[in-house]
Write an enzyme that holds these catalytic residues in place. Structure first.
Site, PDB file in Angstrom:
ATOM      1  N   HIS A 168       5.327   2.076  -6.191  1.00  0.00           N
ATOM      2  CA  HIS A 168       5.599   2.841  -4.931  1.00  0.00           C
ATOM      3  C   HIS A 168       4.568   2.286  -3.702  1.00  0.00           C
ATOM      4  CE1 HIS A 168       2.805   5.760  -6.117  1.00  0.00           C
ATOM      5  NE2 HIS A 168       2.805   6.099  -4.885  1.00  0.00           N
ATOM      6  N   HIS A 191       2.313   2.216   1.460  1.00  0.00           N
ATOM      7  CA  HIS A 191       2.852   3.410   0.555  1.00  0.00           C
ATOM      8  C   HIS A 191       4.383   3.521   0.845  1.00  0.00           C
ATOM      9  CE1 HIS A 191       3.537   7.171  -1.309  1.00  0.00           C
ATOM     10  NE2 HIS A 191       2.072   7.180  -1.938  1.00  0.00           N
TER      11      HIS A 191
END
Length: 173
Positions: free
Chosen positions: A77, A92
């Site tokens: 992620h 992110h």
């Protein structure tokens, strides 16, 4: 895990190239979000660094800069990139996506890979992230912001991955 991403690796620090002005491009197609408006205090209060965020229209993340991949989180992620000029970026994908434990994420890079602007980094299932995460808003921050001599944001609202220039940076000499 954060050693290389946050410049704590002395070897990587000593190998930094001479400072030069660099551009950070959009890593996603979507709508630009001011970092202060990210619905997570860690990013909104710039605890991780300064930057911008994008509310994505699709699940394809590309390199916003040329550089070296210094971190791909096990959950896929988040990705860290170090530019030739020494800036360290963190992308992110979404908020609280770490809790998805990699479900719906496919990484196309690994630590040590060299990338150019527009190279594929990660693909993710946008609908699954909408369903399981806090938000799809994707912060992009320069984690070593204190080492920059130049950090200038450009005006934009809609972003095109790998094409829309969003920030000019230069590491201090």
């Amino acid at each position: 895990m954060f050693k290389k991403l946050f410049g704590l690796d002395k070897k990587a620090k000593n190998e930094a190239a001479s400072p030069q002005e660099e551009l950070i491009y959009a890593p996603l197609n979507g709508t630009l979000v001011d970092i202060e408006d990210v619905p997570d205090p860690t990013f909104a209060q710039k605890m991780m660094g300064d930057g911008f965020a994008i509310d994505p229209r699709d699940g394809h993340v590309v390199a916003p800069v040329a550089g070296e991949i210094v971190q791909v989180f096990p959950t896929k992620h988040a990705v860290g990139i170090k530019t030739p000029g020494g800036a360290e970026l963190l992308i992110h994908i979404g908020l609280e996506t770490v809790n998805m434990k990699g479900e719906g994420f496919t990484a196309h890079v690994k630590e040590g890979d060299k990338v150019n602007v527009g190279d594929a980094l990660v693909d993710f299932d946008l609908e699954l992230v909408k369903e399981k995460a806090e938000s799809t808003v994707t912060p992009v921050v320069v984690t070593n912001i204190d080492q920059l001599a130049v950090f200038e944001k450009q005006a934009a609202t809609e972003t095109k991955a790998g094409e829309t220039s969003l920030v000019t940076i230069k590491v201090q000499g």
